[in-house]
Scaffold this motif. Sequence first.
Motif, PDB file in Angstrom:
ATOM      1  N   UNK A  28      32.093  43.540  64.583  1.00  0.00           N
ATOM      2  CA  UNK A  28      32.786  43.135  63.371  1.00  0.00           C
ATOM      3  C   UNK A  28      31.827  42.641  62.311  1.00  0.00           C
ATOM      4  N   UNK A  29      32.347  42.426  61.116  1.00  0.00           N
ATOM      5  CA  UNK A  29      31.503  41.925  60.048  1.00  0.00           C
ATOM      6  C   UNK A  29      32.168  42.059  58.703  1.00  0.00           C
ATOM      7  N   UNK A  30      31.374  41.836  57.670  1.00  0.00           N
ATOM      8  CA  UNK A  30      31.836  41.929  56.289  1.00  0.00           C
ATOM      9  C   UNK A  30      31.359  43.247  55.695  1.00  0.00           C
ATOM     10  N   UNK A  59      46.225  39.116  61.574  1.00  0.00           N
ATOM     11  CA  UNK A  59      45.851  38.244  60.466  1.00  0.00           C
ATOM     12  C   UNK A  59      46.671  36.966  60.576  1.00  0.00           C
ATOM     13  N   UNK A  60      46.190  35.882  59.995  1.00  0.00           N
ATOM     14  CA  UNK A  60      46.909  34.602  60.120  1.00  0.00           C
ATOM     15  C   UNK A  60      48.347  34.703  59.640  1.00  0.00           C
ATOM     16  N   UNK A  92      41.521  43.838  56.765  1.00  0.00           N
ATOM     17  CA  UNK A  92      40.797  42.647  57.223  1.00  0.00           C
ATOM     18  C   UNK A  92      41.645  41.927  58.244  1.00  0.00           C
ATOM     19  N   UNK A  93      41.037  41.625  59.379  1.00  0.00           N
ATOM     20  CA  UNK A  93      41.790  41.001  60.466  1.00  0.00           C
ATOM     21  C   UNK A  93      40.830  40.684  61.600  1.00  0.00           C
ATOM     22  N   UNK A 137      40.433  40.578  74.924  1.00  0.00           N
ATOM     23  CA  UNK A 137      39.196  39.958  74.523  1.00  0.00           C
ATOM     24  C   UNK A 137      39.459  38.827  73.539  1.00  0.00           C
ATOM     25  N   UNK A 138      38.386  38.197  73.094  1.00  0.00           N
ATOM     26  CA  UNK A 138      38.488  37.069  72.162  1.00  0.00           C
ATOM     27  C   UNK A 138      38.612  37.512  70.720  1.00  0.00           C
ATOM     28  N   UNK A 139      38.298  38.758  70.454  1.00  0.00           N
ATOM     29  CA  UNK A 139      38.446  39.280  69.112  1.00  0.00           C
ATOM     30  C   UNK A 139      37.158  39.258  68.320  1.00  0.00           C
ATOM     31  N   UNK A 140      37.089  40.132  67.329  1.00  0.00           N
ATOM     32  CA  UNK A 140      35.958  40.175  66.407  1.00  0.00           C
ATOM     33  C   UNK A 140      36.514  40.309  64.997  1.00  0.00           C
ATOM     34  N   UNK A 141      35.960  39.534  64.091  1.00  0.00           N
ATOM     35  CA  UNK A 141      36.479  39.487  62.716  1.00  0.00           C
ATOM     36  C   UNK A 141      35.953  40.662  61.910  1.00  0.00           C
ATOM     37  N   UNK A 142      36.859  41.331  61.250  1.00  0.00           N
ATOM     38  CA  UNK A 142      36.503  42.370  60.290  1.00  0.00           C
ATOM     39  C   UNK A 142      37.025  41.928  58.929  1.00  0.00           C
TER      40      UNK A 142
END
Length: 123
Positions: A9-11, A40-41, A91-92, A114-119
């Motif tokens: 993940x990343x920006x 997403x939140x 984005x999530x 899994x714990x997730x990865x931010x995109x």
Amino acid sequence: QVQLTESGGGLVQAGDSLRLSCAASGRAFSNYVMGWFRQTPGKEREFVAAISANSAVTYYRGSVKGRFTISRENAKNTVYLQMTRLKPEESAVYYCAAGLGVTSTAAPQYDYWGQGTQVTVSS
């Protein structure tokens, strides 16, 4: 028992590509159906893509068809999600999941997460 660890993940900017990886530890990875979901939140976790144990069957969320590709390498206990032409609304936190049984788009069908990865996709 299967443990899943996402990475990649990343920006990125809108229109860019990104490849997520999910490494699995434990036994018999090749027996598991694998899926990718995102959240997403304030929203429910939503299905993105799934792949059968032998890679013969894949499912995609309608909005990602033609842009995302799920694949796996059973010899490496890894599943991938290649994402192209990314959009800001995608984005999530992206999660991979493993389950036994039929290839499914439904989160309850998956037993391990899994714990997730931010995109994050900037406009």
